[in-house]
Design an enzyme around this catalytic site. Sequence first.
Site, PDB file in Angstrom:
ATOM      1  N   ASP A 186     -42.946 -36.297  38.847  1.00 11.01           N
ATOM      2  CA  ASP A 186     -41.706 -35.841  38.763  1.00 11.01           C
ATOM      3  C   ASP A 186     -40.737 -36.044  38.300  1.00 11.01           C
ATOM      4  O   ASP A 186     -40.414 -37.371  37.567  1.00 11.01           O
ATOM      5  CB  ASP A 186     -41.218 -37.079  40.178  1.00 11.01           C
ATOM      6  CG  ASP A 186     -39.948 -36.230  40.092  1.00 11.01           C
ATOM      7  OD1 ASP A 186     -39.851 -35.081  40.688  1.00 11.01           O
ATOM      8  OD2 ASP A 186     -39.069 -37.126  40.912  1.00 11.01           O
ATOM      9  N   GLU A 280     -44.464 -30.029  38.040  1.00 12.81           N
ATOM     10  CA  GLU A 280     -43.481 -29.329  39.161  1.00 12.81           C
ATOM     11  C   GLU A 280     -42.755 -28.811  37.604  1.00 12.81           C
ATOM     12  O   GLU A 280     -42.715 -28.786  37.466  1.00 12.81           O
ATOM     13  CB  GLU A 280     -42.655 -29.937  39.295  1.00 12.81           C
ATOM     14  CG  GLU A 280     -41.878 -29.704  41.248  1.00 12.81           C
ATOM     15  CD  GLU A 280     -40.925 -29.771  41.095  1.00 12.81           C
ATOM     16  OE1 GLU A 280     -40.252 -29.943  42.008  1.00 12.81           O
ATOM     17  OE2 GLU A 280     -40.729 -31.153  41.097  1.00 12.81           O
ATOM     18  N   ASP A 362     -38.255 -40.500  44.683  1.00  7.79           N
ATOM     19  CA  ASP A 362     -38.885 -40.286  43.795  1.00  7.79           C
ATOM     20  C   ASP A 362     -40.526 -40.043  42.723  1.00  7.79           C
ATOM     21  O   ASP A 362     -41.046 -39.596  42.700  1.00  7.79           O
ATOM     22  CB  ASP A 362     -38.118 -40.749  42.130  1.00  7.79           C
ATOM     23  CG  ASP A 362     -36.437 -39.753  41.530  1.00  7.79           C
ATOM     24  OD1 ASP A 362     -36.958 -39.025  42.759  1.00  7.79           O
ATOM     25  OD2 ASP A 362     -35.647 -40.525  41.538  1.00  7.79           O
TER      26      ASP A 362
END
Length: 380
Positions: A186, A280, A362
């Site tokens: 992330d 992502e 996170d």
Amino acid sequence: MERLKAHKFRIYPTEEQEIFFAKSFGCVRKVYNLMLDDRMKAYEETKKDFSKKMTFPTPAKYKTEFPFLKEVDSLALANAQLNLDKAYKNFFRDKSVGFPRFKSKKNPVQSYTTNNQNGTVSLLDNKFIKIPKLKSLVRIRLHRQPKGTIKSATISRHSSGKYHISLLCKEERVELPKTNSAIGIDLGITDFAIFSDGQKIDNNKFTSKMAKKLKREQRKLSRRALLAKKKGINLFEAKNYQKQKQKVARLHEKVMNQRNDFLNKLSTEIIKNHDIICIEDLNSKGMLRNHKLAKSISDVSWSSFVTKLQYKSDWYGREIIKVDKWFPSSQICSECGHNDGKKMLEIRDWTCSVCHAHHDRDINASINILTEGLRLKQLA
């Protein structure tokens, strides 16, 4: 299996060699602009008269009118034509790329590309490099030994005054041994990267650290520009302005080098230790429209990091899985899968309302990215 890999090195040309490079940059720029101008005129003519066939000019066409073009490497001029063809193809494939633009001598980076034909580009004694059309050898700082065959060389001069050469080599692709490990990543601003194993990588904020010094030097540059303007001196001829401009450019280059070094080391470490990397698929361009976060987002260079991960995974036989940007990684509980709804950015940790598991926002997101990435791999 073979691959193409570029190696970039610093070169130290003599004054005579610098003059030759300056001529080459100028001639390549001139030919590119002439060909682009002729193409645009030809398009206008064929648009008015459909019976006319559109012709594409070549560098040889201009050598009679501009004899100085014969003084530089003909392959450099030929590569200018290939670059223009590529720019046109990219434009027609994707209009958002933009129509090919004229090259300017004001660009911070000037460069040209030549090809290696029967050893016209070759390294000697690991201290010098042979370049077409140059009688003398150019001194090079060889910090690593290029493998395979040299296909082409790109010589560039940056606004900092430094010269570099990028050697494109054809070499054998060697896959790294399997680790049987997968990881979810992330990307953030407070922490640059958060891994699904709980590790957090600090955001070094390279631009912010240099901001005070950059601001001071840029003010000096502005003052020298105003002084030159008052005296009626062209900025290209204002020596004090050019010296300060180079100083500012070197500060920007230092920031860029620090960031590149950090991103290269981190991406290489990830590729070495994991077979599957789930990340992502961020919309960096869209995020940059947020004026409050734009400076911080551009400083962390997410897109550059993802690009490095992508090409290194191709080199070493790893797999990158991109999770959809709309996937609610921060909203789902990684323990039970319950979607707890959208949360404000200020909320850095939360407790699931169903299973009561406490999450770091996170780390939880990176675990969800890993789970979703592995699910997508099974479906593929």
